[in-house]
Design an enzyme around this catalytic site. Structure first.
Site, short mmCIF file in Angstrom:
data_model
loop_
_atom_site.label_atom_id
_atom_site.label_comp_id
_atom_site.label_asym_id
_atom_site.label_seq_id
_atom_site.Cartn_x
_atom_site.Cartn_y
_atom_site.Cartn_z
N ASP A 21 1.72 -7.27 5.95
CA ASP A 21 1.81 -6.85 4.50
C ASP A 21 1.06 -8.88 3.78
OD1 ASP A 21 1.69 -7.03 1.95
OD2 ASP A 21 3.32 -5.59 1.47
N ASP A 116 -5.03 -6.40 1.42
CA ASP A 116 -3.77 -6.80 2.21
C ASP A 116 -2.96 -6.70 2.67
OD1 ASP A 116 -2.30 -5.72 -0.01
OD2 ASP A 116 -2.01 -7.45 -1.26
N GLU A 117 -3.73 -5.81 3.57
CA GLU A 117 -2.73 -4.69 4.52
C GLU A 117 -2.94 -4.07 5.43
OE1 GLU A 117 1.35 -2.33 2.83
OE2 GLU A 117 -0.51 -1.47 1.60
#
Length: 434
Positions: A21, A116-117
């Site tokens: 993350d 973003d993950e």
């Protein structure tokens, strides 16, 4: 602190999953690109005076209580000295691609769930003999070299890894070793678990269930009353037994969509149509980039009193062309809007893909387009399109070529210029094409 230490030498039998993350990703990239902003509160999102929403806040801003999805006006009250920016999506996407490349260096079993993950399967086997914790530490080091940081959860399943990744931020590493899943999960609040929303949490609390350990042993009738056929799955998650594999393929979704909130209410047909047409063009371009075409068109409106209505219509054939969508959307406007009504949000979605294709999650769920289809409004009158569908198809593909080469802002239709100055400036957390 990590739930378990980061001792690489403790044996790791069985599956190992990482959830990587990126910490305050949009804001971190902005601080990287603007050295003077480092160490200062930075907010990426919409304008405080135009109904904007916070997309991402740096950790310096979070100290003041600023959070993602918070109204920008509230964030400004909490942190009036923050630095604001609408965001730079091309830059975020480029950075995201570089980081995903780092993950792919470690394992081909990568499942990116947002810009973003991502999940990564690093299970020890005959080929991969390195300890999962050592891999996680190397990823953190390589990501930091790019100028941003990440927090990582390490566990035996996606559920464990996801929850662990949220435990220690920023740049945290939380490890849940095999056999410790229930010890890790049991004391956590029920809301920690994906799938437990506000309504489910309230119902569980009414029955004395406040932790995941209590939820794991809750009566079957209670779980079924809340989750129906998914009750067993939710119990398995609470026990740390959910073994859904990391899939290198994107999960199929029900719709490709786009929406906008107007900074000032839309009160005329022309202003609403301009916004709807702009959203239709965005959806159509995403469809074409994914080589998808859909049979069902949906339109949603939110009014000044925050109530929401939606309609959907079948298309004669699968389409990926906004000029085929627009005439029908104009009829649908007449079903949802009458003179005197003020509209604050419009959304367009296309569903019903013929092939079993995969696209990124929509900006709003297809369930939002519940069947409010009550037949064509007696006063609805189709507005003739300025360009017919066949000519529009050629025009759309021509603009695609220009945008692919020079960027999304290289060419605009007149309708987009009309809408441009009436948006909140909010930065989307998960752009459709990352």
């Amino acid at each position: 602190m990590p739930f378990e230490g980061t001792n690489q030498h403790r044996p790791w039998p069985g599956p190992a999953v990482l959830l990587v993350d990126l910490d305050a990703f949009f804001a971190s990239v902005e601080q990287l690109d603007h050295p003077a902003w480092r160490g200062k509160p930075v907010i990426v999102g919409g304008d405080p005076d135009k109904r904007g929403v916070v997309s991402t806040a740096s950790y310096e801003a979070r100290v003041y209580g600023v959070r993602s999805a918070m109204p920008a006006a509230t964030a400004k009250q909490l942190c009036p000295h923050a630095i604001w920016t609408h965001g730079h999506f091309d830059r975020y996407k480029a950075m995201s691609r570089a980081i995903m490349g780092i993950l792919l260096d470690e394992s081909p079993l990568l499942q990116q769930v947002s810009i973003d993950e991502a999940f990564l399967d690093v299970s020890p086997n005959a080929v991969n003999t390195e300890h999962p914790v050592a891999i996680a530490q190397r990823i953190q080091s390589r990501v930091k070299e790019l100028g941003v940081t990440c927090s990582i959860g390490v566990g035996t399943s996606k559920t464990i890894a996801k929850i662990a990744s949220d435990m220690d931020k920023p740049q945290g590493l939380t490890v849940v070793y095999p056999g410790r899943e229930r010890d890790f999960l049991s004391p956590l609040p029920v809301r920690t678990m994906s799938g437990v929303g506000a309504r489910a949490e309230e119902m569980l609390h009414r029955h004395g269930v406040s932790t995941l350990g209590e939820m794991a042993s809750a009566p079957e009738r209670l779980l079924k009353a809340i989750w129906g056929k998914n009750a067993d799955m939710m119990r398995s998650r609470c026990l740390g037994l959910d073994m859904t594999p990391v899939s290198a393929e994107s999960d199929p979704v029900k719709s490709v969509s786009s929406e906008m909130t107007a900074s000032s209410d839309l009160r005329s047909f022309d202003s609403i149509a301009a916004a709807v047409d702009t959203m239709a063009a965005k959806v159509a371009r995403r469809l074409r980039k994914k080589e998808l075409a859909g049979r069902t068109l949906a339109l949603r409106m939110r009014y000044s009193d925050r109530s929401t209505r939606s309609v959907q219509r079948k298309l004669p054939r699968p389409e990926d062309n906004e000029f085929a969508f627009i005439p029908l959307l104009h009829e649908m406007i007449d079903e949802l809007w009458k003179p005197g009504m003020a509209v604050r949000l419009v959304g367009v979605a296309v569903t019903g893909f013929e092939e079993d294709e995969h696209v990124q999650g929509s900006l709003f769920d297809s369930e939002d387009f519940a069947a409010e289809d009550k037949g064509k409004h007696p006063h609805a009158e189709a507005k003739p399109p300025a360009i017919d569908a066949d000519h529009g198809r050629k025009l759309s593909r021509a603009t695609d070529i220009v945008k692919d080469r020079f960027g999304e802002s290289a060419v605009f239709y007149g309708r987009e210029l009309q809408v441009k100055d009436n948006t909140t400036g909010t930065a989307a957390k998960n752009p459709a094409d990352y």
